[in-house]
Write a protein that holds these residues in place. Structure first.
Motif, PDB file in Angstrom:
ATOM      1  N   THR B 125      89.738  62.157  55.460  1.00 32.30           N
ATOM      2  CA  THR B 125      89.573  62.965  54.244  1.00 32.30           C
ATOM      3  C   THR B 125      90.897  63.593  53.793  1.00 32.30           C
ATOM      4  OG1 THR B 125      87.300  63.467  54.805  1.00 32.30           O
ATOM      5  CG2 THR B 125      88.360  64.955  53.251  1.00 32.30           C
ATOM      6  N   GLY B 126      91.165  63.495  52.491  1.00 32.00           N
ATOM      7  CA  GLY B 126      92.354  64.132  51.941  1.00 32.00           C
ATOM      8  C   GLY B 126      93.579  63.244  51.920  1.00 32.00           C
ATOM      9  N   HIS B 127      93.450  61.994  52.404  1.00 31.44           N
ATOM     10  CA  HIS B 127      94.602  61.087  52.393  1.00 31.44           C
ATOM     11  C   HIS B 127      94.435  60.013  51.308  1.00 31.44           C
ATOM     12  CE1 HIS B 127      94.914  62.903  56.447  1.00 31.44           C
ATOM     13  NE2 HIS B 127      96.207  62.849  56.163  1.00 31.44           N
ATOM     14  N   ASP B 128      95.556  59.612  50.707  1.00 32.69           N
ATOM     15  CA  ASP B 128      95.544  58.588  49.657  1.00 32.69           C
ATOM     16  C   ASP B 128      95.570  57.187  50.242  1.00 32.69           C
ATOM     17  OD1 ASP B 128      96.038  60.649  47.604  1.00 32.69           O
ATOM     18  OD2 ASP B 128      97.986  60.775  48.583  1.00 32.69           O
ATOM     19  N   LEU B 129      96.139  57.081  51.432  1.00 34.28           N
ATOM     20  CA  LEU B 129      96.305  55.778  52.089  1.00 34.28           C
ATOM     21  C   LEU B 129      96.232  56.015  53.593  1.00 34.28           C
ATOM     22  CD1 LEU B 129      97.159  52.721  51.940  1.00 34.28           C
ATOM     23  CD2 LEU B 129      99.522  53.504  52.103  1.00 34.28           C
ATOM     24  N   VAL B 130      95.540  55.099  54.284  1.00 36.89           N
ATOM     25  CA  VAL B 130      95.460  55.181  55.741  1.00 36.89           C
ATOM     26  C   VAL B 130      96.136  53.946  56.324  1.00 36.89           C
ATOM     27  CG1 VAL B 130      93.888  55.161  57.723  1.00 36.89           C
ATOM     28  CG2 VAL B 130      93.357  56.568  55.718  1.00 36.89           C
ATOM     29  N   ILE B 131      96.908  54.161  57.368  1.00 33.33           N
ATOM     30  CA  ILE B 131      97.605  53.046  58.011  1.00 33.33           C
ATOM     31  C   ILE B 131      97.120  52.914  59.455  1.00 33.33           C
ATOM     32  CG2 ILE B 131      99.843  52.130  58.711  1.00 33.33           C
ATOM     33  CD1 ILE B 131     101.048  53.407  56.278  1.00 33.33           C
ATOM     34  N   ASP B 132      96.594  51.719  59.749  1.00 32.39           N
ATOM     35  CA  ASP B 132      96.081  51.439  61.083  1.00 32.39           C
ATOM     36  C   ASP B 132      97.177  50.768  61.899  1.00 32.39           C
ATOM     37  OD1 ASP B 132      94.809  50.656  63.359  1.00 32.39           O
ATOM     38  OD2 ASP B 132      93.241  49.490  62.374  1.00 32.39           O
ATOM     39  N   ALA B 133      97.749  51.550  62.821  1.00 32.45           N
ATOM     40  CA  ALA B 133      98.788  51.035  63.714  1.00 32.45           C
ATOM     41  C   ALA B 133      98.353  51.299  65.154  1.00 32.45           C
ATOM     42  CB  ALA B 133     100.121  51.720  63.419  1.00 32.45           C
ATOM     43  N   CYS B 134      97.023  51.269  65.379  1.00 27.70           N
ATOM     44  CA  CYS B 134      96.503  51.614  66.709  1.00 27.70           C
ATOM     45  C   CYS B 134      96.506  50.386  67.612  1.00 27.70           C
ATOM     46  CB  CYS B 134      95.123  52.250  66.595  1.00 27.70           C
ATOM     47  SG  CYS B 134      93.785  51.058  66.416  1.00 27.70           S
ATOM     48  N   ASP B 135      96.015  50.554  68.832  1.00 25.96           N
ATOM     49  CA  ASP B 135      96.169  49.477  69.811  1.00 25.96           C
ATOM     50  C   ASP B 135      94.852  48.951  70.366  1.00 25.96           C
ATOM     51  OD1 ASP B 135      95.338  51.541  71.357  1.00 25.96           O
ATOM     52  OD2 ASP B 135      97.063  51.557  72.710  1.00 25.96           O
ATOM     53  N   ASN B 136      93.742  49.213  69.654  1.00 23.78           N
ATOM     54  CA  ASN B 136      92.481  48.672  70.172  1.00 23.78           C
ATOM     55  C   ASN B 136      91.481  48.458  69.040  1.00 23.78           C
ATOM     56  OD1 ASN B 136      90.257  51.005  70.233  1.00 23.78           O
ATOM     57  ND2 ASN B 136      92.299  51.887  70.539  1.00 23.78           N
ATOM     58  N   LEU B 137      90.585  47.491  69.260  1.00 24.21           N
ATOM     59  CA  LEU B 137      89.670  47.064  68.189  1.00 24.21           C
ATOM     60  C   LEU B 137      88.538  48.067  67.948  1.00 24.21           C
ATOM     61  CD1 LEU B 137      89.544  43.261  69.021  1.00 24.21           C
ATOM     62  CD2 LEU B 137      90.569  44.308  67.008  1.00 24.21           C
ATOM     63  N   GLU B 138      88.177  48.837  68.961  1.00 24.09           N
ATOM     64  CA  GLU B 138      87.121  49.832  68.770  1.00 24.09           C
ATOM     65  C   GLU B 138      87.580  50.878  67.748  1.00 24.09           C
ATOM     66  OE1 GLU B 138      88.147  48.679  71.733  1.00 24.09           O
ATOM     67  OE2 GLU B 138      86.348  47.526  72.237  1.00 24.09           O
ATOM     68  N   THR B 139      88.801  51.401  67.938  1.00 21.97           N
ATOM     69  CA  THR B 139      89.346  52.376  66.983  1.00 21.97           C
ATOM     70  C   THR B 139      89.492  51.751  65.604  1.00 21.97           C
ATOM     71  OG1 THR B 139      90.528  53.475  68.776  1.00 21.97           O
ATOM     72  CG2 THR B 139      91.280  53.956  66.539  1.00 21.97           C
ATOM     73  N   ARG B 140      89.891  50.485  65.553  1.00 24.57           N
ATOM     74  CA  ARG B 140      90.055  49.816  64.254  1.00 24.57           C
ATOM     75  C   ARG B 140      88.731  49.774  63.498  1.00 24.57           C
ATOM     76  NH1 ARG B 140      95.071  47.396  63.884  1.00 24.57           N
ATOM     77  NH2 ARG B 140      96.168  47.186  65.869  1.00 24.57           N
ATOM     78  N   HIS B 141      87.632  49.499  64.212  1.00 21.85           N
ATOM     79  CA  HIS B 141      86.322  49.454  63.543  1.00 21.85           C
ATOM     80  C   HIS B 141      85.872  50.842  63.091  1.00 21.85           C
ATOM     81  CE1 HIS B 141      84.952  45.293  63.517  1.00 21.85           C
ATOM     82  NE2 HIS B 141      85.536  45.137  64.675  1.00 21.85           N
ATOM     83  N   VAL B 142      86.098  51.838  63.930  1.00 25.10           N
ATOM     84  CA  VAL B 142      85.717  53.213  63.573  1.00 25.10           C
ATOM     85  C   VAL B 142      86.506  53.672  62.347  1.00 25.10           C
ATOM     86  CG1 VAL B 142      85.914  55.612  64.331  1.00 25.10           C
ATOM     87  CG2 VAL B 142      84.955  53.887  65.893  1.00 25.10           C
ATOM     88  N   LEU B 143      87.798  53.403  62.344  1.00 28.76           N
ATOM     89  CA  LEU B 143      88.658  53.799  61.228  1.00 28.76           C
ATOM     90  C   LEU B 143      88.255  53.060  59.951  1.00 28.76           C
ATOM     91  CD1 LEU B 143      91.119  55.433  60.312  1.00 28.76           C
ATOM     92  CD2 LEU B 143      92.578  53.551  61.120  1.00 28.76           C
ATOM     93  N   ASN B 144      87.938  51.771  60.078  1.00 30.19           N
ATOM     94  CA  ASN B 144      87.512  50.969  58.928  1.00 30.19           C
ATOM     95  C   ASN B 144      86.234  51.545  58.306  1.00 30.19           C
ATOM     96  OD1 ASN B 144      87.388  48.477  57.229  1.00 30.19           O
ATOM     97  ND2 ASN B 144      85.516  48.159  58.407  1.00 30.19           N
ATOM     98  N   ALA B 145      85.290  51.935  59.153  1.00 28.62           N
ATOM     99  CA  ALA B 145      84.032  52.487  58.631  1.00 28.62           C
ATOM    100  C   ALA B 145      84.293  53.773  57.854  1.00 28.62           C
ATOM    101  CB  ALA B 145      83.055  52.728  59.786  1.00 28.62           C
ATOM    102  N   ALA B 146      85.184  54.618  58.369  1.00 25.63           N
ATOM    103  CA  ALA B 146      85.475  55.893  57.702  1.00 25.63           C
ATOM    104  C   ALA B 146      86.204  55.658  56.375  1.00 25.63           C
ATOM    105  CB  ALA B 146      86.311  56.787  58.619  1.00 25.63           C
TER     106      ALA B 146
END
Lengths: 85, 262
Positions: B125-146
């Motif tokens: 919330t409050g960001h114009d752009l999100v950058i996924d530079a994490c190291d695991n697919l679980e976090t990638r899916h959670v971030l994608n949903a948000a």
């Protein structure tokens, strides 16, 4: 009818097959048929294609499903999601 | 008495952006957009390092950094925002120190926690752009949903040994979401992480610089971004591929939010 394809492997598929690309002659009709033929090429191929649940396929740089026809295609790329950052 | 708005840039800040302002595609208006931008970067590791450094140097106004890890010596081969004398520090604090040295006019907010299902929505919330530079697919899916739920574009990069992938997920604007492209998490052992499989030190530099360039373009409104295009780079064989990707008509993540594409 036999056709010649450039097959590209990425990430763990490349790691297991130990080459980034190869050319194959095949009469396969769909991507799935081609995968069945590739799987039989060597134990390395069999290991690479053992679990395709997470692997995506691009036919001539266009994302397609496993049931997509190969007709007229030239390049088939297999790529899974990468995890690292 | 009329209130005069505070100027966007400090007087001695502008000269550092002179080479951006000289570019027709960025210019003064684009630089102002960069200054006003709020960007969330998830992961301050291999990809996060160059992304953060280039975005800070470029004058992105606000950077939020999320990572729960500490700097270890084995990171330094590729995670160039960190430094020998900061081994043991939280990565977000080490990154903040590194970025302050590059550009003191960037507001950096370090968040020393793991992004998870409980915190993702609040962090996005409050960001114009999100950058996924994490190291695991679980976090990638959670971030994608948000990001999908809030309609925020998600610039995503991932690396493995000698190869990397980058694209811009944005179902609110017609591009696929992460779950459209990669709905299935590979079985354990199929996709080893950097610690198990190794990673070439300059690889995250290549992919991270592409991500930083795409972020700058997206914010400034320059050129053509990576919506609907997955860029794959193979550093071992010196090759790049671009794959056209599209929304999955039945994606369970973006379909209910942004409509099925039929």
């Amino acid at each position: 009818m036999m056709a010649r394809y450039d097959i590209l492997y990425f990430a763990w598929l490349r790691e297991r097959i130990a080459t980034p690309r190869e050319q194959v002659e095949s009469a396969a009709v769909t991507v799935a048929d081609l995968v069945a033929e590739l799987r039989a090429r060597s134990p390395r191929h069999a290991a690479a294609f053992a679990d395709l649940a997470a692997v995506r396929v691009a036919l001539d740089q266009d994302l397609v499903g496993m049931d997509a026809p190969l007709a007229g295609g030239r390049e088939i790329a297999f790529f899974p999601p990468m995890t690292g950052g | 008495m009329t209130k005069i708005p505070a100027p966007l840039f400090a007087e001695d800040e502008l000269p550092r952006y002179a080479r951006h302002i000289a570019l027709r595609e960025i210019g003064g208006p684009g630089q102002a957009r960069l200054k006003r931008a709020r960007v969330l970067v998830v992961g301050a590791g291999g990809l996060g390092s160059p992304v953060l450094m280039y975005l800070a140097a470029a004058g992105v106004g606000r950077l939020t950094i999320v990572d729960d890890d500490l700097v270890s010596r084995s990171n330094l081969q590729r995670q160039v925002v960190h430094a020998e004398d900061r081994v043991g520090l939280a990565k977000v604090d080490s990154a903040r120190i590194g970025l302050a040295g590059l550009n003191p006019y960037v507001a950096v907010e370090p968040v020393p926690q793991r992004l998870d299902a409980g915190s993702a929505a609040r962090l996005v919330t409050g960001h114009d752009l999100v950058i996924d530079a994490c190291d695991n697919l679980e976090t990638r899916h959670v971030l994608n949903a948000a990001c999908t739920a809030q309609g925020v574009p998600l610039l995503s990069g991932a690396i493995s040994q000698w190869e990397g992938q980058v694209t811009l997920y944005d179902p609110a604007r017609g591009a696929p979401c992460f779950a459209c492209l990669f709905p299935v998490i590979p079985a354990p052992g199929l996709a080893p992480d950097c610690a198990e499989a190794g990673v070439m030190g300059a690889l995250p530099g290549i992919l991270g610089a592409i991500m930083a360039a795409e972020a700058i373009k997206e914010i400034a409104g320059a050129g053509r971004g990576l919506r609907g295009r997955l860029h794959i780079h193979d550093a071992l064989w010196g090759e790049s591929r671009e794959i056209a990707v599209r929304r999955d008509a039945h994606c369970p993540v973006c379909g209910p939010v942004h409509g099925e594409t039929g």
